[in-house]
Design a protein around this motif. Structure first.
Motif, PDB file in Angstrom:
ATOM      1  N   UNK F  92       0.874  -1.179   0.000  1.00  0.00           N
ATOM      2  CA  UNK F  92       0.000   0.000   0.000  1.00  0.00           C
ATOM      3  C   UNK F  92       0.904   1.219   0.000  1.00  0.00           C
ATOM      4  N   UNK F  93       0.679   2.140  -0.918  1.00  0.00           N
ATOM      5  CA  UNK F  93       1.482   3.356  -0.950  1.00  0.00           C
ATOM      6  C   UNK F  93       2.948   3.009  -1.064  1.00  0.00           C
ATOM      7  N   UNK F 253       0.130   0.725  -5.341  1.00  0.00           N
ATOM      8  CA  UNK F 253      -1.201   0.662  -5.938  1.00  0.00           C
ATOM      9  C   UNK F 253      -1.241   1.226  -7.358  1.00  0.00           C
ATOM     10  N   UNK F 254      -0.408   2.206  -7.641  1.00  0.00           N
ATOM     11  CA  UNK F 254      -0.388   2.801  -8.977  1.00  0.00           C
ATOM     12  C   UNK F 254       0.911   2.434  -9.664  1.00  0.00           C
ATOM     13  N   UNK F 286      -1.622   2.784 -13.985  1.00  0.00           N
ATOM     14  CA  UNK F 286      -2.618   1.734 -13.818  1.00  0.00           C
ATOM     15  C   UNK F 286      -2.822   1.473 -12.333  1.00  0.00           C
ATOM     16  N   UNK F 287      -4.073   1.390 -11.934  1.00  0.00           N
ATOM     17  CA  UNK F 287      -4.363   1.032 -10.545  1.00  0.00           C
ATOM     18  C   UNK F 287      -4.462  -0.476 -10.433  1.00  0.00           C
ATOM     19  N   UNK F 288      -3.707  -1.034  -9.515  1.00  0.00           N
ATOM     20  CA  UNK F 288      -3.745  -2.478  -9.342  1.00  0.00           C
ATOM     21  C   UNK F 288      -4.040  -2.803  -7.900  1.00  0.00           C
ATOM     22  N   UNK F 289      -4.601  -3.963  -7.710  1.00  0.00           N
ATOM     23  CA  UNK F 289      -4.956  -4.383  -6.365  1.00  0.00           C
ATOM     24  C   UNK F 289      -3.827  -5.223  -5.772  1.00  0.00           C
ATOM     25  N   UNK F 300      -9.620 -12.606 -12.425  1.00  0.00           N
ATOM     26  CA  UNK F 300     -10.696 -13.107 -11.575  1.00  0.00           C
ATOM     27  C   UNK F 300     -11.994 -12.772 -12.282  1.00  0.00           C
TER      28      UNK F 300
END
Lengths: 317, 317, 317, 317, 317, 317
Positions: F92-93, F253-254, F286-289, F300
């Motif tokens: 995260x971050x 995340x990005x 891109x935002x990724x989980x 998924x």
């Protein structure tokens, strides 16, 4: 203090809370223990009921020593003594984080000078650092007296004293407001080696103005903060280190964070020549999950073990 | 009151709480509303902070009217006024259920006579039933006075008054103990139409002995209870209905539950001849999930709509 | 309508759903009640089974009045009448949000004119505002007739009527498509005071073109929208307020949101001179959690109480 | 069919559902696959939307072949075709389990004879067993016709046919009630080898009386059931096996379960002399978590692999 | 050892695990610390990776001292050293509990004599009790040697030694089976003061027969067990206390539990005359949540503080 | 391989794990099956215990064929054979994602050449594509031999072979390091048609340098990568397709993600003239989980069915 957190919901509509322990001094002790492997302990008081025992369980997990915790007898109702609670909800996007304190009549607010044997802690057990701050001192009439006793004993034992100004208007409101806060903090400041605080703390809780701040503190401008620090040291020359965090919340999740750390002062205790030294760190667009705990450096988990501060010798100029 | 429940864990080691609303009078109002479709409302006071608003959200879900809720301004700390909390853990097998109240300095405990317009409630809005009890009356010095005012106004308006003795030693301990509880309840009893209580309540909170009870109340023997009821009615002849629950906890999950309901008394208000009528119901080996709320008949969900009590005429002999 | 939400998972692979209530008109009523403290009620129909009772429970929590809810008898199978369901999954980054409606044969779609006593609602109970829209009108043959009856009754009673165009191709597809939607909405438009809709709604559901829109509506260009509004008002001169939301989804989480609100029209009902007034608000890079409910202003929780719209007088030029 | 389960809460007050797949025939296929390692497949139809794809995902996990699943195009609303839903809540103690079906207009109920190539399934792919039952046959006018076609094709291909009577009054109510159910089941019975059903099923769905049953079926008396079976076999002599479950719910969690299995009949197909053979198993005070699925023997997880039934030869006398 | 628990689901079909720490010796240390307030510590080894650090976090919460934990360097893969895992699923009704150990190549199994400074533990730090047992001794070739060194050092320092036979066939299978287990345990028995074990343990792991046990041990018959104990003491006369648990699982949730404790033996170390003393406790139909940890008396949470065992003097006859 | 994921918590402090299945080859097979509707199967080995059966359950849900899975007998302890585990925590971050492999002594690492009948898979069952890679080849001494056998059999049967270099230093460290990795991969490269890898993989695992890369690979510069590819093809002229992902993690995340795909090579097997063709795709911010699985394109859920790659003919220039 038990922290109840509705996770990604809101306090006023949730049906579930996650329980954490918390409190400024505790967070620092936990961070030093779990991230940097140092032995730390908390000096506090708790009401002896299942809620207090939950805080004990959480602090055990945190690895913070509980030898100095005083357990107050519970009356079954919460009239004579309670455990502090803090409901905290995280923000998202435009919505700011929100806290709701429920800490009247707590065991720790009822602590009185003489109930803690500071000589045992600093001399016999050999503690090397004492940390407290402005939230504790706002809890009751007796709290600043307890802090004063602890800091004086630390000073006498050669133990470093750090103090986080941490001004909360709600806590001071009914016991004298900003004027009382400043009076209290100014009384204690000469006993402090390491003074911590946000920009707003130095203004509201200690009475120093930072020139040129915009209303929302949205620029992380460190130069006017450095000027202010010089004024603080002129008035409180025994301060060896002054550190602050600077925050600009772009959204509840993306913040700019910065820090200015002054060190190398002319502590009369150490009698060095004055050399102005500043370390400045800025992180723009930092993603954060929950913006409380900035200054206490509370970290969930384990980072590589290294010394969090320079060694003590380094503090002198 | 906010109830925090660690589900199948224990308060002192959990990390998660489920939030519910609760309180004896409220539970009854909620049960009448959701199980029997009746309009009910709660007369109470809450501190106006996110915790109070969570209780509002829970009571909205419960369908209980909040027109008479007084919202007290919050000080941000919980020194002047708070919302009551109750941590409740369920038992399992040999392990009994456990509760931990944290309800000092609540808004409701600070309510004073004159702050509620009972005439509006009973005359203008046409409420037909008032229910309160011994837990509320133990909250503060002023609470029994508020109850007395409410019950007197109800009596005058021809509104039925029910009262649950609900003796809790911890609540009375610091304000006069069992003697004060009995004094308070005996003062209010002549204002009551329907008196509720466990075996222990009639003894501890009202001063009547039930002959032949074993220490653990492990037999659900209704005959000695009937004898006691006759003594109660002799002393308080205006009581039209007396009901009790009898409980024997075989394990925390399997209980024997019973109830004895006396009705048909010679209320002077109604001037009937005295006919002793008892209705007795026993359920052996009842499986329960959480044994609080027995007498309030709190039900989660919706049962077929029918009248929970006989109609008012039935109360006379 | 029951909304089932797989939280941070996907509908087609989840094992858990969070239940919410929803529906455009309801969301607005809930927002007015919980964020702005206004009394609101929903006029709808539900099948009387546990799913319908869950919607009741959720609406109770929402604080929205259920006095006008009609409960239809359930057949145990869902052949004659059902409750509407909506499965909604949130997007992330490049992945868009996804909805799956399951609302055939719902109780509300079977409502017929004459089944609701609008005179009671607008005259006796004194409702001051009626809100409905294009999703409801697409539910069945009878729905637009019910809407027409309600809007006419409101008009006659001096009640403000707002209407959200809310065009959903899937709903109209089998009952006449875009042509039927436009015919329906154009029939109702003269009964509307406040018309709401996205750019696309005014085009697809009402037949007005917005010049110069790029395919993805990625620029929040308000000028061509203002031009379109002038055309709308020329054709439907009784519209006093026209408002739209403009959205540009940079990612599923970061959107630009804007709004254009025209007010001050020359409603023949009010006979004012025409003064074109526009209020425009833009928020770039807004972080959102779930992008449904934009226009209904559904808010989870409680914001400061203030009037969501200007008072009625302000609507005239 | 998607099953939504509020876990230890109730449908009408929950906020969370656990998703499962279900359906009598499917449960049996899944149990054979996962507990006994046999290859099984389901012949059904689903609407092609995310809910249907969730059922696909659940059936993939169940290991049941989906080669014969027909995917019907979804209209985006649920008017033309839907996926079946079943809300199921478990009982506790005195509170019985509760189900709420929402399965009108499902894809499977719209299946028509001729849409499934039974020759491919029984001849080319070599299926050895066909199982269906009374719930499927109650779904629509065409369902019994599809069942008849399948059972006839199976009979011709020498495939064993089992049929679970599974009488549900709600399903038959609007399409002819008990009379229609008996007519349908009696039409299909001559095509069945293995007939399954509860005591009530043989009475309500097939028209045979079991003598001496008390109202609540609270005694697991197998003798009168054996007498009834003899009558069934006299009327339907091709039945080779008749099995039933007997249930007595002491509480929602503790049941007595039993089973009577008759085998060794004089199937004309096999032409054996009639030898009455019964196997009886009783389990008193069985603890169950959720009492649906009794007869389908649905098992979550994996038990030792062994043949669930005697081999085919054993069925003859 | 990390314990992964699928809560009310099954290991082979779950998607969620709850993490706990575990291990026979550890459970006893945790129980003494959290239920009885005694200082305890665990002597073990862990691989230094996030899984090991999770075990550290769990043991911190347990309050068990970690001063003697050896952290082994991790290779990033688990070829040279690992942390032990145990997947444990609880039973329900007829379904028994199920465990799946994954503890090959663990750090603790690789511990060698000489790596732990037992003199420091028993002499310098003043530990008063050593507990180990048959599971640890089965982990590797070196494990019994480490146990022998520890027990000898304890004996020499006057420290009480307890040993739980805890026979697990799977652990011994590949390293010599029951014969090797008996050889190992018989080698260590003369070093033991307090011997613990189930009926089966004394037979399989130590070679003593208990007469008259039925196959399922379904009767809690204590007399034949007492006879066996006398034989054990004749062969190992230094045993001062022998204790066993007796379990009969009526269902996975309802068990009969009992215990027989022999004390007052003729320890040669203490030279007392032999007086046979037995304490017997039986609990029939005990409801349990998870039946592991019986003998270690692991307790979740906090019970009243009292001594779990008689004081040391009491051990002599 | 079982993947245990602490969701939004950290491995070393969590109490809950979400279980997933995983592994590079498997992820690709699952993605092709669930996103593109293709039939895929996994060739692997698992230990036959509840953990292995959980992986089976997860792979069933994934829809990937298990016909070629070899089940190894479990010893009850994990000494002889285990199932691989991977603990994965998301970043995260500023905090990076973190993985902890526990895959020593797994069944798959013990697979030997000859144990899989590749002729059956490629000839009889008609598989058209074989995918494996550098992680599998690092598991043991025998793994590259198994891969070589499979790839040779595939080559002979005209089956396309793809190989993901996937260099993990920790896996190779104890079995020869980078030199051994390069030796192994260079041995297998002539058997590969489609070679996949990150920039770092081509350098570390195959020995090619990419000119001008900055230390953190923070610029997605595709030109120097194209130059490197030309060198790769010169040395391994049978490679028909070479593809890579380029990643620059701005925060956890990005990310910027890119891909370069070379195709049209001069495969000697196809004998085409060499035409250099590159397809380049870049996605900034891109935002990724969760950033694992980049190259395997694991998805998924279900996306529109289309061919993931060009058809085979397209591969030739």
């Amino acid at each position: 203090m038990l922290r109840l957190d509705p996770r990604d919901e809101r306090i006023s509509t949730t049906r579930h809370f996650r329980a954490w322990e918390g409190g400024g001094e505790y967070n620092l002790a936990r961070g030093l223990r779990r991230c940097f492997g140092m032995d730390t302990a908390v000096v506090t008081a708790l009401a002896d009921n299942p809620v207090g025992r939950l805080v004990e369980d959480l602090m055990l997990q945190g690895g913070v020593g509980q030898k100095y915790v005083r357990w107050a007898q519970y009356d079954g109702v919460g009239r004579t003594v309670r455990n502090g609670l803090n409901f905290t909800e995280r923000g998202f996007g435009l919505r700011a984080a929100l806290g709701c304190s429920d800490r009247g009549y707590t065991a720790i607010s009822q602590l009185k000078p003489g109930q803690i044997d500071w000589e045992e802690i600093f001399r016999k057990d050999g503690a090397r650092w004492l940390h407290t701050g402005g939230i504790y001192c706002a809890l009751s009439e007796t709290a600043p007296l307890v802090a004063q006793a602890a800091m004086t004993a630390a000073k006498n034992a050669g133990v470093v004293v750090s103090y986080d100004l941490n001004y909360r208007a709600s806590l001071w409101k009914s016991i004298g407001g900003k004027a009382k806060a400043q009076e209290t903090n100014r009384l204690l400041a000469p006993l402090v080696d390491v003074m911590l605080g946000s920009e707003e703390d130095f203004t509201s809780a200690l009475g120093f103005e930072v020139a040129g701040l915009d209303e929302q503190h949205s620029k992380l401008d460190t130069s006017s903060f450095q000027a202010m620090i010089k004024k603080v040291v002129q008035e409180f020359p025994t301060l060896a280190v002054i550190a602050t965090t600077l925050r600009n919340a772009r959204t509840a999740t993306v913040n700019d964070w910065g820090a200015v750390c002054y060190y190398g002062g002319s502590s009369t205790r150490r009698g060095c020549a004055k050399i102005w030294r500043f370390t400045i760190a800025l992180v723009l667009c930092l993603w954060i999950d929950l913006r409380i705990f900035g200054r206490e450096g509370s970290a969930v988990g384990r980072r590589p073990r290294r010394s969090p501060w320079s060694t003590r010798n380094d503090h002198s100029g």
